[in-house]
Design a protein around this motif. Structure first.
Motif, PDB file in Angstrom:
ATOM      1  N   THR A 194      -6.624   3.967  -3.011  1.00 42.84           N
ATOM      2  CA  THR A 194      -6.557   2.522  -3.161  1.00 42.84           C
ATOM      3  C   THR A 194      -7.004   1.836  -1.874  1.00 42.84           C
ATOM      4  OG1 THR A 194      -4.637   2.927  -4.552  1.00 42.84           O
ATOM      5  CG2 THR A 194      -5.001   0.656  -3.849  1.00 42.84           C
ATOM      6  N   MET A 214       0.834  -1.196   0.000  1.00 38.30           N
ATOM      7  CA  MET A 214       0.000   0.000   0.000  1.00 38.30           C
ATOM      8  C   MET A 214       0.872   1.251   0.000  1.00 38.30           C
ATOM      9  SD  MET A 214      -3.222   1.062   0.209  1.00 38.30           S
ATOM     10  CE  MET A 214      -3.368   2.811  -0.149  1.00 38.30           C
ATOM     11  N   PRO A 260      -6.883  -0.859   0.972  1.00 35.76           N
ATOM     12  CA  PRO A 260      -5.968  -1.855   1.540  1.00 35.76           C
ATOM     13  C   PRO A 260      -6.708  -3.177   1.744  1.00 35.76           C
ATOM     14  CG  PRO A 260      -6.340   0.011   3.057  1.00 35.76           C
ATOM     15  CD  PRO A 260      -7.343   0.127   1.948  1.00 35.76           C
ATOM     16  N   SER A 296      -7.074  -0.868  -9.165  1.00 34.81           N
ATOM     17  CA  SER A 296      -7.259  -1.291  -7.786  1.00 34.81           C
ATOM     18  C   SER A 296      -8.729  -1.226  -7.425  1.00 34.81           C
ATOM     19  CB  SER A 296      -6.482  -0.356  -6.848  1.00 34.81           C
ATOM     20  OG  SER A 296      -7.031   0.946  -6.877  1.00 34.81           O
ATOM     21  N   ALA A 333      -2.119  -3.487  -0.764  1.00 30.03           N
ATOM     22  CA  ALA A 333      -3.263  -2.869  -1.422  1.00 30.03           C
ATOM     23  C   ALA A 333      -3.959  -3.903  -2.306  1.00 30.03           C
ATOM     24  CB  ALA A 333      -2.794  -1.698  -2.273  1.00 30.03           C
ATOM     25  N   ALA A 361       1.773   6.814  -0.924  1.00 27.89           N
ATOM     26  CA  ALA A 361       0.922   5.758  -1.471  1.00 27.89           C
ATOM     27  C   ALA A 361       1.613   5.225  -2.725  1.00 27.89           C
ATOM     28  CB  ALA A 361      -0.445   6.301  -1.836  1.00 27.89           C
TER      29      ALA A 361
END
Lengths: 579, 579
Positions: B446, B428, B448, B481, B465, B440
C-alpha cells in the motif's frame, strides 16, 4: 497534466490539438538536435519529438522509462504507414519522468529470441510485448463473446466448489490437506461434472461457469497443471438442440473475435466415420488426404502380410500424399519410424511415377491388384502411397498420425483457417486388456443410446454413448453428452465398469442418491478455453494465452512455486515429508 | 410434445392457446373427479387441471415427479392474485411422466424448518426451493452487471494462477503438495494481489477478475474456506478517479439488480472520523445514534474514572439510545457484558426520565456537569445514555459495538435499505504490543501518503495510507489502495515491518525485482462478491448465496469432503500423516 488520449488513438485529423499522453519508452533516437521517442501503451505507439529546448530534461531517459508528456499534434513529414498513428507526431512541450527503468533482461518487442524459461521468469516484461498483450486481450474478447451468448440464452452462471472430494476414477487429483480435519484432504476439481448435474437436479435448467480445473498429470506442450473450462449444462434438451446452440455460440464467437462468418450446421461425423476417414476422433478437415479402405482389393492376395490381415478380419487402408514420390529412402525410414511409434508393425510405401507403381512390395502383388490400387486410389503422377494393414483401430490410428504429419509437412494446416466439426456416437466403453475391465470412454455418467441398451450385458463394446465432441482444426475443443437421469441405469453402468456396491456407495453415493428425487433429463458440454484462445490467436502453445503459466516441469519460473514450506505449516497439517 | 412455455409465463391473454409445459410437481390435490397440480420450474408455477379422462394416468404421481404436459390455457374461476400465472390454468390433454421421485428428506418450499446441516446434505433439494433459486439467480445478475460495467470501461479480464507460492505474511495458506517436486508445495491464492500488480507492470492498465480466493482460517457465520473476489487494478489513475468509477459501477448495479437509483458521490469519511462518529471502520449509517465526544465536559471532574481518563489523554464518549430508559437492571447488565466483551473495563449508563438524569454515577457529578451532559447530548425524555471512558480506540470500538447492538434491537437496520460510504485515510501501520512490531494495516504494498513520509522512521503510527474501503450497511464490501511503485519506497516499507533483507529476497524478491523496470503508478480495489450477493438478496448468511458451501466445520455435508485418501495417493506425494 491529465492524459487526454491513448497512444494508439491520434490521427491526422487531430493535427493542431494539444494532447497529453503517458506510456513507456519503446525506442529513443537522436537526430541532430532533436530526440525522437516512441511512446507505447497497450493501445499502440505514438512518436514524440523533443527539440533542444526540452531534450535536456530527458537526457537520461532510456527504454522502458515511463513518461507523461503534453504537446501539440503535428503532421509528420516522413509518414509511417505501418503504424495507425504513423501520420502524426507529438511535439512535446512538457515532460514528467514518471518512473525510471533498469535495462530489461529481455527485449520488449514482438520478436524475441529469449528462451521460454527466461520469458516466464520475467513474465511481467514478456507480457509487455505487444504481441502478448494482444493474445490476452483476445482471450478476454473470447470469454466476453461466449458469456454474452450464454447470458442471453437463459444460462445462469453458478460457481461450484474448489475444495471438493477426491474420487478414484479418472485423472490424478491435486490434494489439499485439511488443518481442521487432520489426515483428511480436499481435492481440487478436475471438472464440475457432478456439481453441474446436481444443479440440474436442483432445477436450474441452464447453468454455465468459466471453471478452473486441475489434473495432476505429467505436463505436455498443451497441458498445464490447471486449465479453464467453459462448462455448461442444460435440462430438457436433446443432443441436437444442445449442439445447435453451441454452433450459434461459436458462430457469434468467430464473428466477434475474428470478424469471420462461419456456416452452420457444422459437419457431423460419427466416431466410426471419423476414424475410418481421418484415423482420428478429432479430425483436422482443413485438408484432404483421407484414409481409403482397400481391404477388399486383397481378399485373395499372395502378399502374406495383406492376406493375414484379411483373414484376421483386420483393415487395410491407404493414404495418398501428393507430390511426395521423390522422398529418399532415408526420409521414408523416418515416416516408417513415426508409424511404428504410433503402434504399426510396419508401413508399406509405394510411389507412382511415370505412370508406374513402384516400391518394395510391388513384386508380391498381381497385376490386377496393382491396377486396382491405382484405380481405387485414383493415383496421379508423384503420389506417395502409405498403406497400413493391421487391426482396424491400429490401422486408423497410424494412418491418422501420418496424415497429420504430412498435413504439417505440406503446409496444409493454415493458422488462419478455422474448420469446425462434430464427432458423435462415441463408444460408451473401451476395454483395457491390461486391467481386464471396461472403462467409460467419456465418464460413467454418460447416457447410452436407448437402442444399444440391449447389448449392455452381452457386448458392452457395441453400446454407443449419446456423446459428442466438437473439433476445430484437429483439436478437441470441447466435449459433452446427455447424462443418465435414472438411478437404475446409473447402477447398471457402474456394474459394467466393475464397481462394487460398496465402492459406489463410498465414492458416488452422495451423487447417485440425488437421482432419486425427480432428476430431469439433462446434458451439457465443456469447452477448453485455453485451447480456443490458442487457436483463435494463432498461437503455437497454450502458454501464450495464459498470463502466468507453469513450465513443462510444473514450476513457475517467476515465483519459483512450488517451494518448501515452514516446518510450522506442516505441523499444523499433521504431515511429515518422507525423505 | 415440445415445451412451448415456461411455468412463469402464461397470462390471461394466452387463454385458448395449446401449450406444452414441463416441470416438477409442487403440489397435488384432488377435488371431486378433478386433480389439480401445481407444476414448477425455475421461472414459476402453473396450475394444471386433469379431468377424469386423464387423471388415471397420473394416479401415482406425487410431489417432485417430473411431468411433461400438453393442453389448453383456460381462464381460472378462482383467480390467485399471489401468482403471476394466477389468472389461468392449463387443462391437460396429454401427459408424460418424465421421472418419478421418492419422498424428499426436506420439503421443497420457500419456508423450511430443516436444520442447516440437513439443508446442506441435500443441497440439491434445498436449491430447488424457489427462494434459494432466486438468490443464486440474483448473484448471477450481480456478476453480469459488474462485468458489463468493467467490460465497457476498458478493463481486461485476466486469470491469475491458482497454484502459487506460499508467503508467510497474512492469513494461513491452503497448501497443495507437489508430486513432481516432492516436499514442495503450491499455495492456493489468498488474493491475486501481487499478480495484478505485475499485470500493471506489464502495461495492461486495467485488469479485472472474478477470482476465487482461499484462507485457511477458522470459519465464522460470514466466512468460508474460499470466497469470490471481484478483483481489479488500474494504472495512472488517482484514488478519487478509481473511487468514482466504482461508484458508477455500484450505481449501475443497484439499478440493474434492485431497480433502485442511488446517489453519488457516496459520503466519504476518513478512518479517524468513522471511528470518532461510529466507533467502526465500517460504519452502518442507515441509522444515527452517533458517538458524541464529551471528554472536555469532565476536565475537572471529581468522578475519578472520568478524571483519570482525561489525565491519561483518553477519550470519553457517549451514545444516546432513544426510548430505552425503561430498561431493567438485568437488561442493562447484559449491555455492560457486551461492552466488556468488546474490551471495556466498564460502562456508564444514565437514564433521562421526567427531565431528570439518573444513574449510579450521577451522585459523583456536579450540577454543571449534569447540565452539560444533558445540553451537549440534547437529551430527550426516555433516552438511555451509554458512556465509555478509556483509551481512544477502546472507547470507539466499544461504543461502536453497542451502537450496532441497539441498531438491531431498535429495528433500524432495514434489509431493504442500502447505504454506501467510503472510509479513507487508514493508518498505514498498526502496532502489535504482543509481537512488539508494526504490521501493515492493509498490506505491505500500500502506498503511504506523500506528506506523511516524513514520519516513516520517527513515528510510523502517524503515517496514513492511500487506502480506501467501501462500506455498505455496516459491512466492508471491498477495499483497495494505491500501491507503491518505486523500489526504494517498497524497501523502506519492509524495513519498518522489520523484514530482513534475506526474508524480503526469499519471499518477495521475485515481486520487488519487477518494480525496477518501469512500473506505472497503479492502484485498485477488491470487492467481496459473496457479501454483495448476501446483502442485495437480503440474506442472513453468505451460505445462502453460495451453491454448495462448507459448514462452520469446513466440511461439505453433501460430499463429506474433506475425506481420508488412499495410501497410494500419499505415497506419490511423499507424505506421511502424523498420528
Amino acid at each position: 497534466m491529465k492524459r487526454t488520449h491513448t497512444n494508439g488513438e491520434l490521427r491526422l485529423s487531430d493535427a493542431g490539438k494539444k494532447v497529453s499522453l503517458i506510456g513507456w519508452v519503446a525506442k529513443r533516437r537522436n537526430f541532430g538536435s532533436l530526440v525522437f521517442i516512441d511512446l507505447r501503451d497497450r493501445s499502440g505507439i505514438t512518436q514524440l519529438v523533443f527539440d533542444e529546448t526540452i531534450s535536456e530534461q530527458i537526457k537520461e531517459v532510456r527504454n522502458e522509462y515511463i513518461l507523461e508528456v503534453s504537446g501539440t499534434v503535428l503532421e509528420r513529414k516522413d509518414k509511417n504507414d505501418k503504424l495507425p498513428t504513423g501520420d502524426i507526431e507529438v511535439k512535446v512541450e512538457e515532460v514528467v519522468i514518471v518512473n525510471s527503468a533498469e535495462t530489461t533482461p529481455i527485449i520488449v518487442a514482438d520478436d524475441t529470441d529469449a528462451l521460454e524459461d527466461t520469458r516466464l521468469k520475467y513474465r511481467y516484461l514478456d507480457l509487455r510485448r505487444p504481441v502478448m498483450q494482444k493474445k490476452l486481450m483476445m482471450r478476454h474478447q473470447i470469454t466476453r463473446s461466449m458469456r454474452e451468448y450464454l447470458d442471453n440464452h437463459a444460462f445462469i452462471e453458478i460457481e461450484t466448489p474448489m475444495l471438493g472430494r477426491s474420487t478414484p476414477e479418472g485423472a490424478r487429483d491435486y490434494l489439499v490437506p485439511s488443518r481442521v480435519h487432520p489426515g483428511s484432504f480436499y481435492a481440487l476439481p478436475q471438472s464440475p461434472q457432478l456439481y453441474k448435474q446436481l444443479l440440474m437436479v436442483s432445477g436450474f435448467e441452464r447453468y454455465y461457469q468459466f471453471a478452473r480445473c486441475f489434473r495432476d498429470e505429467d505436463l505436455r506442450a498443451d497441458r498445464q497443471t490447471d486449465f479453464t473450462q467453459v462448462d455448461l449444462e442444460t435440462s430438457f434438451l436433446s443432443d441436437v438442440e444442445i449442439q445447435t446452440m453451441m454452433e450459434e455460440m461459436l458462430q457469434k464467437l468467430m464473428k466477434d473475435v475474428k470478424g469471420m462468418d462461419i456456416t452452420t450446421p457444422f459437419p457431423r461425423l460419427t466416431w466410426e466415420e471419423a476414424m475410418n476417414r481421418y484415423g482420428s476422433d478429432k479430425p483436422d478437415n482443413r485438408f484432404g488426404m483421407e484414409l481409403q479402405e482397400i481391404t477388399s482389393l486383397f481378399e485373395n492376395s499372395s502378399f502374406k502380410v495383406f492376406k493375414d490381415c484379411v483373414e484376421a478380419k483386420g483393415s487395410i487402408k491407404a493414404v495418398v500424399v501428393p507430390n511426395m514420390a521423390h522422398m529418399t529412402r532415408k526420409e521414408i525410414d523416418k515416416v516408417t519410424e513415426l508409424a511404428k511409434k504410433n503402434g504399426a508393425k510396419g508401413l508399406v510405401t509405394l510411389k507412382y511415377m511415370d505412370n508406374v507403381l513402384s516400391g518394395p512390395i510391388v513384386k508380391f502383388l498381381s497385376d490386377d491388384e496393382i491396377h486396382a490400387v491405382c484405380d481405387t486410389l485414383k493415383l496421379k503422377e508423384q503420389d506417395l502411397v502409405l498403406i497400413v494393414s493391421d487391426k482396424w483401430n491400429t490401422t486408423c490410428n497410424v494412418l491418422g498420425a501420418l496424415r497429420n504429419h504430412f498435413g504439417s509437412v505440406l503446409g496444409l494446416k493454415k493458422l488462419d483457417e478455422f474448420s469446425f466439426l462434430w464427432v458423435t456416437d462415441f463408444p460408451m466403453f473401451e476395454y483395457s486388456e491390461e486391467d481386464g475391465r471396461w472403462y467409460a470412454m467419456h465418464h460413467p455418467f454418460t447416457r447410452p443410446k436407448d437402442e444399444d441398451m440391449q447389448y449392455i450385458d452381452s457386448d458392452p463394446g457395441k453400446v454407443h454413448a449419446i456423446a459428442y465432441d466438437i473439433v476445430l482444426n484437429g483439436y478437441e475443443l470441447g466435449g459433452g453428452s446427455l447424462r443418465i437421469y435414472d438411478g437404475a441405469m446409473q447402477d447398471k453402468m457402474f456394474e459394467v465398469l466393475g464397481f462394487t456396491e460398496e465402492k459406489i456407495q463410498e465414492n458416488f453415493g452422495w451423487f447417485v442418491d440425488a437421482l432419486k428425487y425427480g432428476t430431469p433429463p439433462h446434458g451439457g458440454l465443456a469447452f477448453g478455453l485455453d485451447r480456443i484462445a490458442m487457436i483463435l490467436s494463432e498461437s503455437e502453445s497454450i502458454r501464450d494465452v495464459i498470463a502466468f503459466p507453469k513450465n513443462a516441469n510444473a514450476k513457475c519460473p517467476m515465483s519459483d512455486a512450488p517451494t518448501p514450506v515452514d516446518e510450522e505449516q506442516l505441523k499444523e497439517l499433521h504431515l511429515n515429508i518422507e525423505k
